[in-house]
Design a protein around this motif. Structure first.
Motif, PDB file in Angstrom:
ATOM      1  N   GLN A  66      78.185  26.509  73.727  1.00 50.70           N
ATOM      2  CA  GLN A  66      76.834  25.961  73.654  1.00 50.70           C
ATOM      3  C   GLN A  66      76.186  26.267  72.311  1.00 50.70           C
ATOM      4  OE1 GLN A  66      75.598  23.931  76.113  1.00 50.70           O
ATOM      5  NE2 GLN A  66      74.106  23.489  74.474  1.00 50.70           N
ATOM      6  N   LEU A  67      76.462  27.445  71.768  1.00 42.91           N
ATOM      7  CA  LEU A  67      75.901  27.816  70.478  1.00 42.91           C
ATOM      8  C   LEU A  67      76.321  26.840  69.388  1.00 42.91           C
ATOM      9  CD1 LEU A  67      74.321  30.039  68.895  1.00 42.91           C
ATOM     10  CD2 LEU A  67      76.523  31.148  68.528  1.00 42.91           C
ATOM     11  N   LEU A  68      77.611  26.518  69.332  1.00 43.04           N
ATOM     12  CA  LEU A  68      78.088  25.598  68.304  1.00 43.04           C
ATOM     13  C   LEU A  68      77.621  24.173  68.579  1.00 43.04           C
ATOM     14  CD1 LEU A  68      79.615  25.212  65.729  1.00 43.04           C
ATOM     15  CD2 LEU A  68      81.758  25.058  67.016  1.00 43.04           C
ATOM     16  N   LEU A  69      77.546  23.774  69.839  1.00 44.14           N
ATOM     17  CA  LEU A  69      77.032  22.439  70.160  1.00 44.14           C
ATOM     18  C   LEU A  69      75.589  22.295  69.690  1.00 44.14           C
ATOM     19  CD1 LEU A  69      78.476  21.813  73.752  1.00 44.14           C
ATOM     20  CD2 LEU A  69      79.108  20.627  71.635  1.00 44.14           C
ATOM     21  N   ALA A  73      74.189  19.780  66.828  1.00 43.54           N
ATOM     22  CA  ALA A  73      73.090  18.850  67.115  1.00 43.54           C
ATOM     23  C   ALA A  73      72.040  18.908  66.008  1.00 43.54           C
ATOM     24  CB  ALA A  73      72.464  19.185  68.468  1.00 43.54           C
ATOM     25  N   GLU A  74      71.742  20.121  65.524  1.00 42.32           N
ATOM     26  CA  GLU A  74      70.800  20.261  64.415  1.00 42.32           C
ATOM     27  C   GLU A  74      71.366  19.638  63.141  1.00 42.32           C
ATOM     28  OE1 GLU A  74      67.790  21.233  64.393  1.00 42.32           O
ATOM     29  OE2 GLU A  74      67.640  21.967  66.452  1.00 42.32           O
ATOM     30  N   TYR A  75      72.664  19.805  62.931  1.00 39.31           N
ATOM     31  CA  TYR A  75      73.307  19.207  61.754  1.00 39.31           C
ATOM     32  C   TYR A  75      73.175  17.683  61.794  1.00 39.31           C
ATOM     33  CZ  TYR A  75      76.896  18.315  58.209  1.00 39.31           C
ATOM     34  OH  TYR A  75      77.576  17.893  57.080  1.00 39.31           O
ATOM     35  N   ARG A  76      73.444  17.110  62.964  1.00 42.75           N
ATOM     36  CA  ARG A  76      73.360  15.651  63.092  1.00 42.75           C
ATOM     37  C   ARG A  76      71.928  15.158  62.888  1.00 42.75           C
ATOM     38  NH1 ARG A  76      76.409  11.513  65.031  1.00 42.75           N
ATOM     39  NH2 ARG A  76      75.274   9.728  65.857  1.00 42.75           N
ATOM     40  N   THR A  77      70.959  15.916  63.392  1.00 44.29           N
ATOM     41  CA  THR A  77      69.563  15.547  63.192  1.00 44.29           C
ATOM     42  C   THR A  77      69.215  15.519  61.708  1.00 44.29           C
ATOM     43  OG1 THR A  77      68.926  16.484  65.329  1.00 44.29           O
ATOM     44  CG2 THR A  77      67.178  16.206  63.696  1.00 44.29           C
ATOM     45  N   LYS A  78      69.757  16.484  60.972  1.00 44.01           N
ATOM     46  CA  LYS A  78      69.457  16.595  59.546  1.00 44.01           C
ATOM     47  C   LYS A  78      70.178  15.549  58.715  1.00 44.01           C
ATOM     48  CE  LYS A  78      67.743  19.009  56.004  1.00 44.01           C
ATOM     49  NZ  LYS A  78      66.316  19.272  55.806  1.00 44.01           N
ATOM     50  N   HIS A  79      71.446  15.283  59.045  1.00 46.31           N
ATOM     51  CA  HIS A  79      72.277  14.425  58.198  1.00 46.31           C
ATOM     52  C   HIS A  79      72.510  13.019  58.747  1.00 46.31           C
ATOM     53  CE1 HIS A  79      73.533  17.399  55.162  1.00 46.31           C
ATOM     54  NE2 HIS A  79      73.435  18.270  56.138  1.00 46.31           N
ATOM     55  N   GLY A  80      72.328  12.857  60.052  1.00 45.98           N
ATOM     56  CA  GLY A  80      72.604  11.560  60.641  1.00 45.98           C
ATOM     57  C   GLY A  80      74.060  11.340  60.975  1.00 45.98           C
ATOM     58  N   HIS A  81      74.895  12.360  60.822  1.00 41.98           N
ATOM     59  CA  HIS A  81      76.320  12.264  61.157  1.00 41.98           C
ATOM     60  C   HIS A  81      76.859  13.664  61.413  1.00 41.98           C
ATOM     61  CE1 HIS A  81      77.617  13.904  57.258  1.00 41.98           C
ATOM     62  NE2 HIS A  81      76.632  13.186  56.738  1.00 41.98           N
ATOM     63  N   GLN A  82      78.030  13.726  62.015  1.00 41.75           N
ATOM     64  CA  GLN A  82      78.673  15.014  62.263  1.00 41.75           C
ATOM     65  C   GLN A  82      79.512  15.425  61.041  1.00 41.75           C
ATOM     66  OE1 GLN A  82      78.030  16.911  64.603  1.00 41.75           O
ATOM     67  NE2 GLN A  82      77.514  15.762  66.449  1.00 41.75           N
ATOM     68  N   GLU A 104      86.346  24.239  71.824  1.00 42.28           N
ATOM     69  CA  GLU A 104      85.930  23.236  72.815  1.00 42.28           C
ATOM     70  C   GLU A 104      84.733  22.442  72.300  1.00 42.28           C
ATOM     71  OE1 GLU A 104      85.214  24.874  76.655  1.00 42.28           O
ATOM     72  OE2 GLU A 104      87.276  25.600  76.907  1.00 42.28           O
ATOM     73  N   ALA A 105      83.784  23.133  71.671  1.00 42.14           N
ATOM     74  CA  ALA A 105      82.630  22.428  71.113  1.00 42.14           C
ATOM     75  C   ALA A 105      83.055  21.457  70.019  1.00 42.14           C
ATOM     76  CB  ALA A 105      81.624  23.441  70.556  1.00 42.14           C
ATOM     77  N   ALA A 106      83.976  21.896  69.155  1.00 41.08           N
ATOM     78  CA  ALA A 106      84.463  21.011  68.093  1.00 41.08           C
ATOM     79  C   ALA A 106      85.193  19.808  68.683  1.00 41.08           C
ATOM     80  CB  ALA A 106      85.378  21.791  67.155  1.00 41.08           C
ATOM     81  N   ASP A 107      85.982  20.033  69.736  1.00 38.91           N
ATOM     82  CA  ASP A 107      86.708  18.925  70.363  1.00 38.91           C
ATOM     83  C   ASP A 107      85.746  17.921  71.000  1.00 38.91           C
ATOM     84  OD1 ASP A 107      89.103  20.041  69.611  1.00 38.91           O
ATOM     85  OD2 ASP A 107      89.470  21.032  71.540  1.00 38.91           O
TER      86      ASP A 107
END
Length: 237
Positions: A66-69, A73-82, A104-107
């Motif tokens: 959950q921590l990495l997810l 999510a914050e990264y995607r909000t900032k950049h618009g992509h993973q 698991e989070a990365a997968d």
């Protein structure tokens, strides 16, 4: 940070731990650094536990996932992509549950490249250099297939001296991910040790990922667990 055109978009995440003001609970603080720009986002993790085997704080599998997810999510909000690559710097060793949780989070986000690095601040062997000055900043020695000794502070040729007050202490970088390029990992950490924009000093011993996590944790311990926190690192300077 300098980037080559062939470099993957990378999300650097620093994971460290802090105790609440009461001292009753051990929580996780995350300072996330985006690529070469150094923009930081703070994510608070769940409750950690001290392992009886190594006396270090660790997360359960579900909390690590959950921590990495949340960080992604914050990264995607900032950049618009993973990102295409995740690098996790952690202040304690990785358990099998943490490794599985992060993967698991990365997968779940279809990210194939994950590097898990345990950065030790104590117990690292020291190197010595001919003359009176300590080793040069950036000096490294690969101890084995998964261990790298790195001086993030040291003598600087431009200054013709060591711009520090105490004997520089190297970092011991241990990878738990097979196939991790330790020289690339060391280069990244060396660059991240110069990215604290709120500091007039040339460099710091710790990479910005862990340095900001330590500082954020000293503030988050005074905030109730159920309260929302500001995600921009600028609020914690």
């Amino acid at each position: 940070m300098q980037r080559h055109s062939s470099d993957l978009a990378t999300c650097y995440v620093g994971v460290s731990f802090y105790r609440t003001a009461s001292g009753q609970e051990l929580h996780t603080a995350v300072a996330q650094v985006f690529n070469e720009r150094g923009d930081g986002v703070v994510v608070r993790g769940g409750t950690a536990q001290i392992s009886k085997s190594d006396r270090q704080p660790h997360l359960a599998l579900s909390d690590a996932r959950q921590l990495l997810l949340n960080a992604l999510a914050e990264y995607r909000t900032k950049h618009g992509h993973q990102p295409a690559r995740i690098v996790i710097h952690k202040s304690s060793n990785f358990t099998s549950g943490e490794i599985n949780g992060f993967h698991e989070a990365a997968d779940l986000r279809n990210i194939d490249h994950v590097d898990l690095l345990w950065i030790q601040r104590r117990g690292a062997p020291h190197l010595y250099r001919t003359g009176q000055l300590p080793p040069l900043r950036g000096t490294s020695a690969q101890l084995d297939a998964r261990s790298l000794l790195l001086y993030t502070r040291g003598s600087v040729p431009y200054f013709h001296t060591y711009p520090g007050l105490y004997v520089p202490q190297p970092l011991l970088i241990r990878s738990v991910t097979p196939g991790t390029d330790l020289q690339t990992a060391g280069t990244d950490i060396l660059a991240l040790s110069k990215m604290n924009w709120n500091n007039a000093q040339l460099d710091e011993r710790d990479p910005l990922t862990l340095r900001t996590a330590y500082r954020v944790g000293s503030i988050l311990k005074h905030i109730p667990t159920e309260a929302r926190i500001a995600t921009r690192y600028a609020y914690y300077m």
